[in-house]
Write a protein that holds these residues in place. Structure first.
Motif, PDB file in Angstrom:
ATOM      1  N   LEU A  54      39.593  48.365  36.227  1.00 16.73           N
ATOM      2  CA  LEU A  54      39.082  47.784  37.383  1.00 16.73           C
ATOM      3  C   LEU A  54      39.160  46.224  37.723  1.00 16.73           C
ATOM      4  O   LEU A  54      39.080  45.534  36.586  1.00 16.73           O
ATOM      5  N   PRO A  55      40.107  45.533  38.561  1.00 13.98           N
ATOM      6  CA  PRO A  55      40.772  46.787  40.183  1.00 13.98           C
ATOM      7  C   PRO A  55      41.921  46.681  39.534  1.00 13.98           C
ATOM      8  O   PRO A  55      42.197  46.325  38.543  1.00 13.98           O
ATOM      9  N   PRO A  56      42.288  47.611  40.805  1.00 13.74           N
ATOM     10  CA  PRO A  56      43.282  48.367  40.005  1.00 13.74           C
ATOM     11  C   PRO A  56      45.078  47.852  39.809  1.00 13.74           C
ATOM     12  O   PRO A  56      45.190  47.339  41.010  1.00 13.74           O
ATOM     13  N   LYS A  57      45.514  48.127  39.070  1.00 14.60           N
ATOM     14  CA  LYS A  57      46.767  47.608  39.395  1.00 14.60           C
ATOM     15  C   LYS A  57      47.720  48.724  40.605  1.00 14.60           C
ATOM     16  O   LYS A  57      47.565  49.511  41.410  1.00 14.60           O
ATOM     17  N   LYS A  58      48.597  48.123  41.136  1.00 15.08           N
ATOM     18  CA  LYS A  58      49.220  48.225  42.185  1.00 15.08           C
ATOM     19  C   LYS A  58      50.096  49.517  41.764  1.00 15.08           C
ATOM     20  O   LYS A  58      49.787  50.205  42.841  1.00 15.08           O
ATOM     21  N   ARG A  59      50.215  49.532  40.765  1.00 13.59           N
ATOM     22  CA  ARG A  59      51.185  51.741  40.455  1.00 13.59           C
ATOM     23  C   ARG A  59      49.912  52.536  40.744  1.00 13.59           C
ATOM     24  O   ARG A  59      50.371  53.408  40.783  1.00 13.59           O
ATOM     25  N   PHE A 118      39.066  51.063  47.989  1.00 12.72           N
ATOM     26  CA  PHE A 118      38.136  49.873  48.409  1.00 12.72           C
ATOM     27  C   PHE A 118      37.053  49.280  47.134  1.00 12.72           C
ATOM     28  O   PHE A 118      36.829  48.295  46.559  1.00 12.72           O
ATOM     29  N   LEU A 119      35.869  50.616  46.432  1.00 11.53           N
ATOM     30  CA  LEU A 119      35.271  50.335  46.162  1.00 11.53           C
ATOM     31  C   LEU A 119      35.567  49.213  44.720  1.00 11.53           C
ATOM     32  O   LEU A 119      34.966  48.770  43.776  1.00 11.53           O
ATOM     33  N   SER A 120      36.822  49.909  44.371  1.00 13.27           N
ATOM     34  CA  SER A 120      37.427  50.239  43.221  1.00 13.27           C
ATOM     35  C   SER A 120      38.010  48.557  42.448  1.00 13.27           C
ATOM     36  O   SER A 120      38.233  48.434  41.604  1.00 13.27           O
ATOM     37  N   GLY A 121      37.402  47.456  43.822  1.00 10.61           N
ATOM     38  CA  GLY A 121      38.048  46.649  44.007  1.00 10.61           C
ATOM     39  C   GLY A 121      39.590  46.173  44.050  1.00 10.61           C
ATOM     40  O   GLY A 121      40.212  45.184  43.488  1.00 10.61           O
ATOM     41  N   MET A 122      40.092  47.017  44.569  1.00 13.06           N
ATOM     42  CA  MET A 122      41.782  47.135  45.920  1.00 13.06           C
ATOM     43  C   MET A 122      41.126  45.457  45.622  1.00 13.06           C
ATOM     44  O   MET A 122      41.015  45.073  46.688  1.00 13.06           O
ATOM     45  N   SER A 123      42.997  44.772  45.805  1.00  7.57           N
ATOM     46  CA  SER A 123      42.498  43.540  46.168  1.00  7.57           C
ATOM     47  C   SER A 123      42.535  43.392  47.757  1.00  7.57           C
ATOM     48  O   SER A 123      43.486  44.202  48.622  1.00  7.57           O
ATOM     49  N   TRP A 124      42.092  42.614  48.043  1.00  8.39           N
ATOM     50  CA  TRP A 124      42.399  42.243  49.836  1.00  8.39           C
ATOM     51  C   TRP A 124      43.839  41.514  50.355  1.00  8.39           C
ATOM     52  O   TRP A 124      43.455  42.562  51.636  1.00  8.39           O
ATOM     53  N   LEU A 125      44.299  41.204  49.289  1.00  6.09           N
ATOM     54  CA  LEU A 125      45.477  41.047  49.929  1.00  6.09           C
ATOM     55  C   LEU A 125      46.077  42.264  50.192  1.00  6.09           C
ATOM     56  O   LEU A 125      46.285  42.852  51.819  1.00  6.09           O
ATOM     57  N   ILE A 126      46.020  43.118  49.611  1.00  5.72           N
ATOM     58  CA  ILE A 126      46.600  44.623  50.146  1.00  5.72           C
ATOM     59  C   ILE A 126      45.348  45.303  50.994  1.00  5.72           C
ATOM     60  O   ILE A 126      46.042  46.114  51.738  1.00  5.72           O
ATOM     61  N   VAL A 176      45.916  47.430  56.481  1.00  7.33           N
ATOM     62  CA  VAL A 176      44.958  47.238  57.841  1.00  7.33           C
ATOM     63  C   VAL A 176      46.223  47.107  58.860  1.00  7.33           C
ATOM     64  O   VAL A 176      46.940  47.789  59.912  1.00  7.33           O
ATOM     65  N   ILE A 177      47.157  46.030  58.515  1.00 13.33           N
ATOM     66  CA  ILE A 177      48.489  45.520  59.627  1.00 13.33           C
ATOM     67  C   ILE A 177      49.335  46.846  59.247  1.00 13.33           C
ATOM     68  O   ILE A 177      50.266  47.219  60.550  1.00 13.33           O
ATOM     69  N   ALA A 178      49.657  47.582  58.319  1.00 14.39           N
ATOM     70  CA  ALA A 178      50.265  49.228  58.095  1.00 14.39           C
ATOM     71  C   ALA A 178      50.422  49.629  58.885  1.00 14.39           C
ATOM     72  O   ALA A 178      50.347  50.549  59.928  1.00 14.39           O
TER      73      ALA A 178
END
Lengths: 374, 619
Positions: free
Chosen positions: A139-144, A181-189, A194-196
């Protein structure tokens, strides 16, 4: 780390509660809520002793379940994550094809001896699955991996939303999102999602929502438009809460509830009874207890020693919060009407069993720590 | 390094601290969102508390208005003229009836609803709101109420309603004066809304429609009371929180004298005509009868459409109050006033004599105006002219005075305008004048017009009440009162006298003229109808032509169709010295005034003057 060393060094002084796998702070919060709930149900049911007894039975049963679940080592849950998840999906598909229709929604599966709601099972099976899946990776997890998580999330969410059971699908989806979210997913994502989501809203509104769901949302903004129809629940509930004032009308003296102007007053709308009879003070008391339980849950999660346990505990705790927020928000007129009960207060067994199973898991995570091998 | 290996590498400390940061962040979010919930609750429970409290009370508290009982109406001696009687009706709530015919069939044997009634109910239902009660049968007997109550459980949606209904014990005797009450209709509602009184009628079903009942609605109605009831969401009454009793309407006492009224009705004996008796000392009306009449009670319960159209189409027109709405040529009954005008304008004096050869001509004009007596009266002075009702004397007089002074003078005696008696059903009659004729016919005034008017014919019309009123002014020597029916009303237990409306008196240049004319009327009475009376009286008869008789034709009452016969009139008062009662009688198409109206007037004055006052019930 410190905690662990601390508890190790006091190995011999391990108290009775720890041996029973009970987290006393959490349990006391739960018991206060349940006791409070019993009083409110007695009032909301028109002083029905029978209903109170039934609720008391459920409370007892759910405590047993919680206690039992607390004995199960989180590692066991981890092993069962995938099989339970797959079983859940199959059952949901079963509902889709063979389920019984009740009140216009197809949620139940007839097992011959009882009606069973697979979506309820999913409320726990799903965060376990998600926590297990994400915690396999650094963690934080990768995009895939996040993408994989999204797939795991969407399948049950859509199946449940299709029943239709918007309330449960929100709860299920939220529990998955919390894990991510708790896993540390990047803020960018996070920002991207949120935008999506905002872009998705109109699509949801125009293509995916049922008419009755749209009506509920519209009613939220203008309940007075149809005061005896769609707006009735919300108007009566707001009148009940508002007329309670600061100190409330007193226990058993809420005219909105006692004279039956308030619909669903012992189930989904029980918060209005609290607002009416116990006033702002009562509401504040309730919110404080809830905040306390959530805080305790997050502490348990933070202290957990594996990512799996952390993510699972965090997700369970935050899902509990979603219950509270959605329910009180809807009863007090800032969220659309969605079938979500007030946790641990509302009359009824299903959600209580699920919630208490969740708290059982929290207790298990809290009390099994020192047995976990680094 | 192969990537796979790196995948399984966990930095536990970093993951734990990452989680803690995220957990802390979410906790802050949770706290903020709970605060949002709380601030919304604060908004509801503190800021908008009053508003929601009101709405909560509106929900649970139902205010049920209760109708006040209507004030009673008495005559001047305390005889009850209009009362309230217990009344039961069978009501139905349409939306709770599954099958109307079946229900009615089942009702048979308890309370019969015949085919006509069923038809009417079905007709009404088409325009009736489904949840509002509908009366299916009024005037239930006690036995019917009892039998139905026992069987009530078989008829959900049907119930007996108890209330009070107006009852007029003297039925048709008082109808035109008292009027009657009836169901409040949309017009009544609109009027009440306009006068801001609609709220006080929330529980009231009936309202005064005519006569005194309408005029004094404000006194008689009273104020509604309220029941505050706590109800549940289905409207079921849980308990009564507060009872505010209604304020009953005020009882009123009329100036009417029941016995005199009865006597007048009896003497009219169903003939078309009217009697008005007044107390000249204050303008109080002692009797007001219009014949034929009808039973006012019919209207209280809603008259059938057939019953109503029968009344409406009746040739003798019972619905009209002849006393105030009947317009008759006053004929010779106004000769005393015309003579008074002549004296006042010094066209004549009490010594003036006029030669009556049986006809009269406007100087230089061929046309002859006939006297009712073909061969004339010979030399006549003002006394003679009134006693014998000599036409020629008045032709000459009016010719000399002219219409302008005439119209003005008669206007002071109330002709041509409403007396403003306290019922609304009143017309003004016509006091013709130059202006009036121009407006009405767009024609100039001719001398000939004046001549007819001089003997109370032609365009001049008046109501019996106006005749009585003008006679009262004459008998009073100029004192004028507004004729009225209300004597006193009861406020709680105190009787309050209704104000008496006295106008500026008529002041004559020579007050002696009053005496001359009154004396002439006394002589008239003495020499005819009242010769043998034990009291003094004054009178003047009149015979009004209903159709014109040609110049040289002879009028023969026996050969003329009844509705073309002359109207018989009389005005009278007694006692002469200090008048207590003034009378005006009109008998339609009865023929000669003295012969036909005279006996009636005599009998009525006898009734009033000869009665032993001590025998009357006390007020």
């Amino acid at each position: 780390m410190n905690n662990q060393m601390h508890s190790n060094s006091h190995h011999q002084k391990k108290n009775i509660w720890q041996r029973l796998h009970i987290d006393l702070p959490l349990l006391s919060g739960i018991l206060i809520l349940m006791a409070f709930g019993l009083f409110v149900i007695y009032s909301a049911s028109g002083e029905s002793v029978a209903m109170m007894e039934r609720q008391l039975t459920r409370i007892g049963l759910s405590l047993v379940i919680m206690f039992s679940v607390a004995q199960i080592n989180p590692e066991v849950l981890k092993r069962w994550a995938l099989p339970i998840y797959i079983a859940g999906i199959i059952l949901l598909l079963g509902v889709h094809f063979f389920g019984t229709i009740n009140k216009g929604a197809q949620r139940w599966l007839n097992l011959g001896f009882m009606e069973f709601q697979p979506s309820e099972l999913m409320k726990l099976a799903f965060p376990i699955m998600m926590a297990w899946y994400i915690s396999k990776f650094p963690l934080p997890p990768k995009k895939r991996y996040l993408a994989g998580g999204a797939v795991i999330l969407l399948i049950p969410t859509l199946l449940i939303a299709k029943q239709p059971d918007l309330g449960t699908s929100i709860l299920v989806a939220a529990s998955g999102v919390f894990v991510l979210f708790l896993s540390g997913m990047s803020w960018l994502i996070v920002g991207g999602i949120v935008i999506a989501g905002l872009i998705f809203l109109p699509i949801l509104w125009f293509f995916l929502m049922h008419d009755y769901q749209r009506t509920r949302v519209l009613t939220l903004f203008d309940p007075e438009k149809d005061p005896l129809g769609a707006g009735y629940h919300i108007i009566q509930s707001k009148i009940a809460i508002g007329s309670g004032g600061v100190w409330g009308k007193g226990w058993l003296d809420g005219t909105q509830s006692q004279l039956e102007f308030l619909p669903e007053r012992h189930t989904d709308f029980i918060f209005a009874v609290i607002g009416e009879e116990f006033g702002l003070i009562g509401s504040l008391f309730l919110l404080t207890i809830y905040l306390y339980i959530i805080g305790r849950g997050l502490i348990i999660a933070s202290r957990a020693q594996t990512s799996f346990a952390r993510l699972l505990a965090g997700s369970i705790t935050l899902t509990f919060f979603v219950y509270i927020f959605v329910n009180i928000g809807m009863v007090s007129g800032i969220l659309p009407v969605v079938g979500v009960p007030l946790p641990l207060i509302s009359y009824g067994g299903t959600s209580m069993m699920t919630l208490m199973t969740g708290f059982g898991i929290l207790m298990s995570i809290q009390t099994h720590r020192r047995f976990i091998d680094r | 390094m192969p990537p796979k290996k790196r995948i399984t590498m966990h930095d536990h400390a970093a993951e734990a601290s990452l989680f803690k940061r995220r957990a802390f962040f979410t906790f802050i979010c949770v706290f903020i969102l709970l605060s949002v919930l709380f601030s919304n609750l604060y908004q509801l429970q503190v800021v908008s508390y009053k508003d929601y409290e009101t709405r909560s009370n509106d929900n649970r508290i139902r205010v049920v208005p209760t109708a006040p009982s209507r004030g009673l109406i008495f005559d001047r001696h305390g005889q009850l003229l209009a009362e309230n009687q217990p009344y039961h009706s069978l009501e139905m709530i349409p939306e709770r009836i599954k099958n109307l015919d079946e229900t009615f069939d089942e009702l048979n044997g308890i309370i019969e609803i015949d085919a006509d009634e069923r038809e009417q109910i079905k007709e009404t239902l088409k325009f009736h709101r489904r949840f509002k009660p509908l009366t299916i049968k009024g005037k239930l007997t006690e036995e019917q109420v009892a039998t139905f109550s026992v069987n009530q459980h078989r008829f959900p949606g049907i119930y007996v309603e108890a209330g009070l209904k107006r009852y007029y014990p003297y039925a048709e005797l008082m109808t035109h004066v008292l009027g009657y009450v009836g169901k409040i209709n949309t017009r009544d509602k609109a009027q009440l809304e306009q006068s801001n009184n609609w709220k006080t009628y929330a529980a009231t079903k009936d309202i005064g429609k005519q006569g005194v009942e309408k005029f004094y609605e404000g006194l008689l109605h009273g104020l509604p009371g309220h029941l505050e009831e706590e109800v549940n969401n289905r409207g079921r009454v849980i308990r009564t929180l507060k009872v505010t009793p209604p304020t009953p309407g005020k009882d009123i006492y009329l100036t009417l004298d029941l016995k005199l009224q009865q006597k007048a009705m009896e003497l009219l004996a169903g003939r078309r005509g009217s009697v008005v008796a007044m107390d000249p000392r204050d303008g109080g009306i002692l009797a007001m009868v219009s014949s034929p009449s009808y039973d006012a009670n019919l209207f209280v319960h809603g008259i059938s459409s057939k019953g109503y159209s029968d009344l409406l189409n009746d040739k003798s027109r019972p619905l009209i109050n002849r006393a105030t709405q009947g317009q008759y040529s006053p004929a010779s009954t106004i000769k005393p006033l015309v003579a008074l005008l002549g004296l006042e304008e010094r066209v004549i004096n009490d010594k003036t004599r006029v030669w009556d050869p049986g006809f009269w001509q406007i100087p230089g004009v061929e046309r002859k105006w006939r006297d009712w007596k073909r061969w004339g009266h010979g030399w006549v002075d003002v006394y003679h002219a009134i006693v014998d009702s000599c036409d020629i004397f008045f032709y000459d007089l009016v010719y000399k005075v002219g219409i302008d002074k005439m119209a003005n003078f008669m206007g002071q005696f109330g002709f041509g305008e409403r007396t403003n008696v306290d019922i609304y059903e009143e017309v003004a009659g016509i006091m013709p004048s130059r202006d009036w004729k121009r407006l009405r016919y767009n024609q100039a005034w001719y001398i000939g017009d004046s001549i007819s008017v001089g003997i109370g014919q032609g365009y001049w019309t008046s109501t019996p009440l106006q005749l009585a009123n003008s006679t009262a002014i004459l008998a009073n020597k100029g004192r004028r009162f507004t004729p009225h029916l209300l004597k006193t009303f009861k406020d709680d237990t105190v009787k309050i006298d209704a104000p008496i409306d006295e106008h500026q008196p008529i002041i004559l240049k020579n007050p002696k003229n009053w005496d001359i004319i009154n004396e002439a009327m006394r002589q008239t009475a003495d020499k005819s109808r009242f010769t043998d009376a034990t009291y003094t009286a004054a009178m003047k008869t009149g015979t009004a032509q209903v159709f014109s008789v040609g110049q040289d034709e002879k009028y023969n009452a026996d050969t003329v169709a009844e509705h073309l016969r002359d109207n018989a009139l009389i005005v009278a008062y007694a006692p002469y010295e200090n008048p207590r009662i003034v009378l005006a009688v009109v008998l339609e198409n009865a023929g000669w005034g003295g012969a036909n109206a005279g006996p009636l007037a005599r009998a009525l004055l006898d009734e009033y003057m000869l009665r032993d006052e001590w025998m009357l019930p006390n007020e």
